[in-house]
Design a protein around this motif. Structure first.
Motif, PDB file in Angstrom:
ATOM      1  N   LEU A 126       0.817  -1.210   0.000  1.00 33.98           N
ATOM      2  CA  LEU A 126       0.000   0.000   0.000  1.00 33.98           C
ATOM      3  C   LEU A 126       0.853   1.264   0.000  1.00 33.98           C
ATOM      4  O   LEU A 126       0.573   2.213  -0.722  1.00 33.98           O
ATOM      5  N   PHE A 127       1.922   1.291   0.789  1.00 41.68           N
ATOM      6  CA  PHE A 127       2.785   2.467   0.833  1.00 41.68           C
ATOM      7  C   PHE A 127       3.550   2.655  -0.472  1.00 41.68           C
ATOM      8  O   PHE A 127       3.761   3.769  -0.921  1.00 41.68           O
ATOM      9  N   SER A 128       3.958   1.576  -1.086  1.00 44.70           N
ATOM     10  CA  SER A 128       4.710   1.716  -2.337  1.00 44.70           C
ATOM     11  C   SER A 128       3.811   2.157  -3.486  1.00 44.70           C
ATOM     12  O   SER A 128       4.264   2.822  -4.404  1.00 44.70           O
ATOM     13  N   CYS A 129       2.548   1.832  -3.443  1.00 44.78           N
ATOM     14  CA  CYS A 129       1.620   2.213  -4.505  1.00 44.78           C
ATOM     15  C   CYS A 129       1.024   3.596  -4.291  1.00 44.78           C
ATOM     16  O   CYS A 129       0.517   4.200  -5.224  1.00 44.78           O
ATOM     17  N   SER A 130       1.083   4.119  -3.091  1.00 43.30           N
ATOM     18  CA  SER A 130       0.425   5.390  -2.807  1.00 43.30           C
ATOM     19  C   SER A 130       1.193   6.589  -3.351  1.00 43.30           C
ATOM     20  O   SER A 130       0.645   7.664  -3.459  1.00 43.30           O
ATOM     21  N   LYS A 131       2.436   6.440  -3.715  1.00 39.88           N
ATOM     22  CA  LYS A 131       3.228   7.544  -4.252  1.00 39.88           C
ATOM     23  C   LYS A 131       2.980   7.651  -5.751  1.00 39.88           C
ATOM     24  O   LYS A 131       3.599   6.984  -6.558  1.00 39.88           O
ATOM     25  N   ASN A 132       2.074   8.528  -6.109  1.00 38.58           N
ATOM     26  CA  ASN A 132       1.715   8.711  -7.514  1.00 38.58           C
ATOM     27  C   ASN A 132       2.461   9.924  -8.047  1.00 38.58           C
ATOM     28  O   ASN A 132       2.014  11.053  -7.894  1.00 38.58           O
ATOM     29  N   LYS A 133       3.622   9.689  -8.663  1.00 41.33           N
ATOM     30  CA  LYS A 133       4.430  10.781  -9.197  1.00 41.33           C
ATOM     31  C   LYS A 133       4.131  10.953 -10.675  1.00 41.33           C
ATOM     32  O   LYS A 133       4.214  10.018 -11.444  1.00 41.33           O
ATOM     33  N   GLU A 134       3.799  12.170 -11.031  1.00 42.43           N
ATOM     34  CA  GLU A 134       3.512  12.482 -12.420  1.00 42.43           C
ATOM     35  C   GLU A 134       4.787  12.977 -13.090  1.00 42.43           C
ATOM     36  O   GLU A 134       5.505  13.819 -12.551  1.00 42.43           O
ATOM     37  N   ILE A 135       5.084  12.460 -14.262  1.00 41.56           N
ATOM     38  CA  ILE A 135       6.248  12.891 -15.022  1.00 41.56           C
ATOM     39  C   ILE A 135       5.821  14.025 -15.936  1.00 41.56           C
ATOM     40  O   ILE A 135       4.899  13.886 -16.727  1.00 41.56           O
ATOM     41  N   VAL A 136       6.486  15.172 -15.797  1.00 38.33           N
ATOM     42  CA  VAL A 136       6.162  16.337 -16.600  1.00 38.33           C
ATOM     43  C   VAL A 136       7.381  16.701 -17.438  1.00 38.33           C
ATOM     44  O   VAL A 136       8.476  16.874 -16.914  1.00 38.33           O
ATOM     45  N   PHE A 137       7.190  16.791 -18.759  1.00 38.66           N
ATOM     46  CA  PHE A 137       8.269  17.163 -19.657  1.00 38.66           C
ATOM     47  C   PHE A 137       8.188  18.645 -19.980  1.00 38.66           C
ATOM     48  O   PHE A 137       7.123  19.193 -20.212  1.00 38.66           O
ATOM     49  N   ASP A 138       9.357  19.270 -20.019  1.00 38.93           N
ATOM     50  CA  ASP A 138       9.458  20.678 -20.387  1.00 38.93           C
ATOM     51  C   ASP A 138       9.424  20.778 -21.909  1.00 38.93           C
ATOM     52  O   ASP A 138      10.287  20.233 -22.589  1.00 38.93           O
ATOM     53  N   ASN A 139       8.443  21.453 -22.459  1.00 43.64           N
ATOM     54  CA  ASN A 139       8.294  21.565 -23.908  1.00 43.64           C
ATOM     55  C   ASN A 139       8.967  22.804 -24.487  1.00 43.64           C
ATOM     56  O   ASN A 139       8.779  23.122 -25.655  1.00 43.64           O
ATOM     57  N   SER A 140       9.766  23.517 -23.688  1.00 45.31           N
ATOM     58  CA  SER A 140      10.399  24.731 -24.182  1.00 45.31           C
ATOM     59  C   SER A 140      11.500  24.451 -25.199  1.00 45.31           C
ATOM     60  O   SER A 140      11.870  25.328 -25.966  1.00 45.31           O
ATOM     61  N   THR A 141      12.039  23.244 -25.208  1.00 41.93           N
ATOM     62  CA  THR A 141      13.036  22.846 -26.193  1.00 41.93           C
ATOM     63  C   THR A 141      12.431  21.726 -27.031  1.00 41.93           C
ATOM     64  O   THR A 141      12.463  20.566 -26.641  1.00 41.93           O
ATOM     65  N   PRO A 142      11.893  22.049 -28.223  1.00 43.46           N
ATOM     66  CA  PRO A 142      11.178  21.039 -29.009  1.00 43.46           C
ATOM     67  C   PRO A 142      12.042  19.855 -29.444  1.00 43.46           C
ATOM     68  O   PRO A 142      11.525  18.766 -29.627  1.00 43.46           O
ATOM     69  N   LEU A 143      13.340  20.039 -29.573  1.00 36.98           N
ATOM     70  CA  LEU A 143      14.210  18.953 -30.023  1.00 36.98           C
ATOM     71  C   LEU A 143      14.793  18.131 -28.871  1.00 36.98           C
ATOM     72  O   LEU A 143      15.639  17.268 -29.093  1.00 36.98           O
ATOM     73  N   ALA A 144      14.315  18.358 -27.657  1.00 41.81           N
ATOM     74  CA  ALA A 144      14.870  17.691 -26.481  1.00 41.81           C
ATOM     75  C   ALA A 144      14.812  16.168 -26.579  1.00 41.81           C
ATOM     76  O   ALA A 144      15.695  15.475 -26.085  1.00 41.81           O
ATOM     77  N   MET A 145      13.774  15.636 -27.219  1.00 42.54           N
ATOM     78  CA  MET A 145      13.613  14.188 -27.313  1.00 42.54           C
ATOM     79  C   MET A 145      13.667  13.690 -28.763  1.00 42.54           C
ATOM     80  O   MET A 145      13.316  12.550 -29.032  1.00 42.54           O
ATOM     81  N   ALA A 146      14.086  14.527 -29.699  1.00 41.34           N
ATOM     82  CA  ALA A 146      14.158  14.115 -31.102  1.00 41.34           C
ATOM     83  C   ALA A 146      15.153  12.969 -31.243  1.00 41.34           C
ATOM     84  O   ALA A 146      16.259  13.034 -30.695  1.00 41.34           O
ATOM     85  N   PRO A 147      14.798  11.911 -31.948  1.00 41.14           N
ATOM     86  CA  PRO A 147      15.664  10.732 -32.027  1.00 41.14           C
ATOM     87  C   PRO A 147      16.967  10.958 -32.783  1.00 41.14           C
ATOM     88  O   PRO A 147      17.925  10.219 -32.585  1.00 41.14           O
ATOM     89  N   ASP A 148      17.032  11.958 -33.627  1.00 38.22           N
ATOM     90  CA  ASP A 148      18.249  12.182 -34.409  1.00 38.22           C
ATOM     91  C   ASP A 148      19.083  13.357 -33.905  1.00 38.22           C
ATOM     92  O   ASP A 148      19.988  13.822 -34.583  1.00 38.22           O
ATOM     93  N   VAL A 149      18.789  13.857 -32.702  1.00 40.90           N
ATOM     94  CA  VAL A 149      19.522  14.986 -32.127  1.00 40.90           C
ATOM     95  C   VAL A 149      20.253  14.518 -30.884  1.00 40.90           C
ATOM     96  O   VAL A 149      19.678  13.851 -30.027  1.00 40.90           O
ATOM     97  N   GLN A 150      21.534  14.883 -30.790  1.00 40.98           N
ATOM     98  CA  GLN A 150      22.328  14.548 -29.609  1.00 40.98           C
ATOM     99  C   GLN A 150      22.618  15.811 -28.818  1.00 40.98           C
ATOM    100  O   GLN A 150      22.631  16.921 -29.363  1.00 40.98           O
ATOM    101  N   TRP A 151      22.866  15.630 -27.527  1.00 39.35           N
ATOM    102  CA  TRP A 151      23.129  16.744 -26.626  1.00 39.35           C
ATOM    103  C   TRP A 151      24.434  16.477 -25.894  1.00 39.35           C
ATOM    104  O   TRP A 151      24.720  15.349 -25.492  1.00 39.35           O
ATOM    105  N   ALA A 152      25.229  17.521 -25.715  1.00 37.01           N
ATOM    106  CA  ALA A 152      26.529  17.396 -25.054  1.00 37.01           C
ATOM    107  C   ALA A 152      26.512  18.150 -23.732  1.00 37.01           C
ATOM    108  O   ALA A 152      26.056  19.286 -23.657  1.00 37.01           O
ATOM    109  N   LEU A 153      27.030  17.501 -22.710  1.00 41.90           N
ATOM    110  CA  LEU A 153      27.209  18.093 -21.392  1.00 41.90           C
ATOM    111  C   LEU A 153      28.696  18.360 -21.202  1.00 41.90           C
ATOM    112  O   LEU A 153      29.511  17.438 -21.301  1.00 41.90           O
ATOM    113  N   VAL A 154      29.060  19.610 -20.950  1.00 39.85           N
ATOM    114  CA  VAL A 154      30.467  19.959 -20.746  1.00 39.85           C
ATOM    115  C   VAL A 154      30.913  19.399 -19.397  1.00 39.85           C
ATOM    116  O   VAL A 154      30.277  19.648 -18.375  1.00 39.85           O
TER     117      VAL A 154
END
Length: 116
Positions: A17-45
């Motif tokens: 019951l305790f493990s199921c009661s945590k209902n976390k909603e995943i929210v994606f930021d749409n301000s960067t339209p290419l954030a999840m594009a399959p042919d775009v890569q992102w680099a972290l310095v």
């Protein structure tokens, strides 16, 4: 013995019951339209500081600077005369050794949060 099995079943039910009661909603930021594009890569310095170059070469002019934790969209790649790989960004070229590359911006942001 029956009491022990009732206690174990009760504990199991409470844990479920305790493990199921945590209902976390995943929210994606749409301000960067290419954030999840399959042919775009992102680099972290990952270097503390790094300099963008005009060309894919250590001897090329510096066009700008970045620091650890900055995230940029990868626009292209090339090799220099010493066969070192360089990545192209809006501000210039960085060596692959200065960044980690991710398949989407959200992965890069998660890694940046751990890096800092």
């Amino acid at each position: 013995m029956r009491n022990l099995s009732k206690i174990i079943i009760s504990i199991f039910c409470v844990l479920v019951l305790f493990s199921c009661s945590k209902n976390k909603e995943i929210v994606f930021d749409n301000s960067t339209p290419l954030a999840m594009a399959p042919d775009v890569q992102w680099a972290l310095v990952v270097d503390p500081y790094s300099a963008f170059r005009a060309e894919a070469s250590w001897t090329s002019d510096v066009t700008g600077h970045c620091r650890k934790g900055d995230i940029f969209q990868v626009l292209g790649a090339s090799f220099d005369a010493e066969r070192e790989e360089w990545l192209n960004f809006t501000f210039g070229w960085l060596p692959l050794s200065a960044v980690n590359v991710y398949s989407n911006r959200y992965k890069a942001e998660s890694a940046a949060a751990i890096l800092k």
